[in-house]
Design an enzyme around this catalytic site. Structure first.
Site, short mmCIF file in Angstrom:
data_model
loop_
_atom_site.label_atom_id
_atom_site.label_comp_id
_atom_site.label_asym_id
_atom_site.label_seq_id
_atom_site.Cartn_x
_atom_site.Cartn_y
_atom_site.Cartn_z
CG LEU A 43 -1.95 -1.06 1.40
CD1 LEU A 43 -2.68 -0.91 2.75
CD2 LEU A 43 -2.96 -1.03 0.25
CG ASP A 44 0.58 4.38 -2.90
OD1 ASP A 44 1.37 3.53 -3.32
OD2 ASP A 44 -0.17 5.04 -3.63
NE ARG A 45 4.54 9.13 2.90
CZ ARG A 45 5.16 10.22 2.46
NH1 ARG A 45 6.46 10.33 2.58
NH2 ARG A 45 4.48 11.18 1.84
NE ARG A 47 -1.57 8.87 -4.35
CZ ARG A 47 -0.33 9.03 -3.90
NH1 ARG A 47 0.40 7.96 -3.57
NH2 ARG A 47 0.18 10.24 -3.77
#
Length: 343
Positions: free
Chosen positions: A142-144, A252
């Site tokens: 997962l992205d930060r 995103r």
């Protein structure tokens, strides 16, 4: 280190990324050096060229080219976690058995190490050994700044089986997002391809029209399903998202491309804003947090050993819960699978 070495991958390297295997065995070799050696074909696996992200299998043979000698002070160090880090990780566990762990990853913590990342889930997972000697292994990322469900395997065999399930699209992940604006259609599919913008170390993806993907160097096809759960006129919407493919920053970039950027996203704040950098993004104002509002809400998969169907949901992070409360949205309104509403 002088001369070429040939080293076999042990059971502990099953399904491990090549670059991670190198960092574990040669901690003085930088990520940039590993990437360069792969590009030049100096690192090989079973005689074939590989990429840093190549997944290894036990029994494979890695060709290791001559490497610089480590400096005297460069020695592998035992990871020492603070009490707060241990509590953070153990409090984030949604489910645990002898084969796997399901976490609710906190927003703001990277999944893996990288440039400027010294504190990340891969390192913090040392707090999740419990009764085993080895820490659990990441199965996906997962992205930060994305919170939510993250799956870890507690053995090489479990990691291999879960990874194959992801690759075969036998897992179903549903994300929730608060976006600025509202999609024209209540539900639909976004099919823009994605290509990395800039050079090495730059992680910002540009959308490519589906008809132009094959003709665009480096572009990969990407597909995202979306469904509107609630909306406030045309100002904001609560969306359910299902990534059919798993490209970097896919959700995103796709939402920004259709004019509905995720609230608080500093890289993809909206179309036509080329100079937007971290710290900006789609901001709704008022009491709405500037943090990114993207959450991996649920995951469904078949247990790799018992064959049982598993389903887990992760509670919203505080900043998203406060934003939903601000709009008067009740989580009980959301169906388990919002896409079935539009079938």
């Amino acid at each position: 280190m002088s001369g070429v070495q040939m080293r076999d991958v042990g059971d502990d390297g099953q399904d491990m990324r090549l670059d991670r295997w190198f960092r574990n065995n040669f901690p003085h070799v930088t990520q940039i050096r590993i990437e360069k050696l792969c590009r030049k074909g100096e690192i090989r696996v079973d005689g074939g060229r590989v990429k840093p992200a190549t997944r290894l299998e036990a029994g494979q043979t890695i060709r290791i080219p001559p490497l610089p000698e480590p400096e005297a002070q460069t020695t592998p160090r035992e990871v020492v976690l603070s009490d707060d880090d241990i509590r953070l990780m153990q409090d984030s566990v949604i489910y645990k058995d002898e084969h796997l762990i399901v976490l609710n990853k906190p927003a703001g913590v990277a999944t893996q190490g990288g440039t400027g990342q010294t504190r990340h889930i891969d390192m913090l997972s040392n707090a999740l050994k419990f009764e085993l000697e080895e820490k659990p292994r990441l199965v996906h990322r997962l992205d930060r700044d994305t919170s939510g469900v993250l799956l870890l395997a507690r053995s090489g065999r479990a990691a291999a089986l879960l990874t194959k399930a992801f690759q075969a699209k036998e897992t179903r992940k549903i994300y929730w997002a608060l976006v600025a604006g509202c999609p024209v259609d209540a539900a639909g599919t976004i099919r823009y391809g994605l290509v990395k913008q800039g050079g090495i170390g730059v992680e910002r993806m540009t959308c490519i029209h589906p008809d132009e993907v094959d003709a665009t160097p480096g572009a990969k096809r990407a597909t995202t399903d979306f469904a509107t759960i609630e909306k406030i006129g045309t100002r904001a919407a609560w969306l359910g998202l299902s990534p059919i493919t798993g490209r970097t920053h896919q959700l995103r970039a796709h939402l920004a491309e259709i004019g509905c950027p995720i609230v608080g996203d500093g890289k993809y704040g909206g179309r036509g804003q080329e100079n937007m950098g971290d710290g900006w993004g789609a901001i709704l104002g008022g009491d709405i947090s500037r943090k990114m509002h993207l959450h991996a809400r649920s995951i469904e998969f078949t247990h790799p050993f018992s064959g049982k169907q598993m389903f887990f949901e992760a509670p919203l992070p505080d900043h998203m819960q406060k934003s939903f409360d601000y709009f008067g949205w009740n989580l009980k309104w959301a169906p388990k699978d919002p896409f079935k509403v539009f079938e």
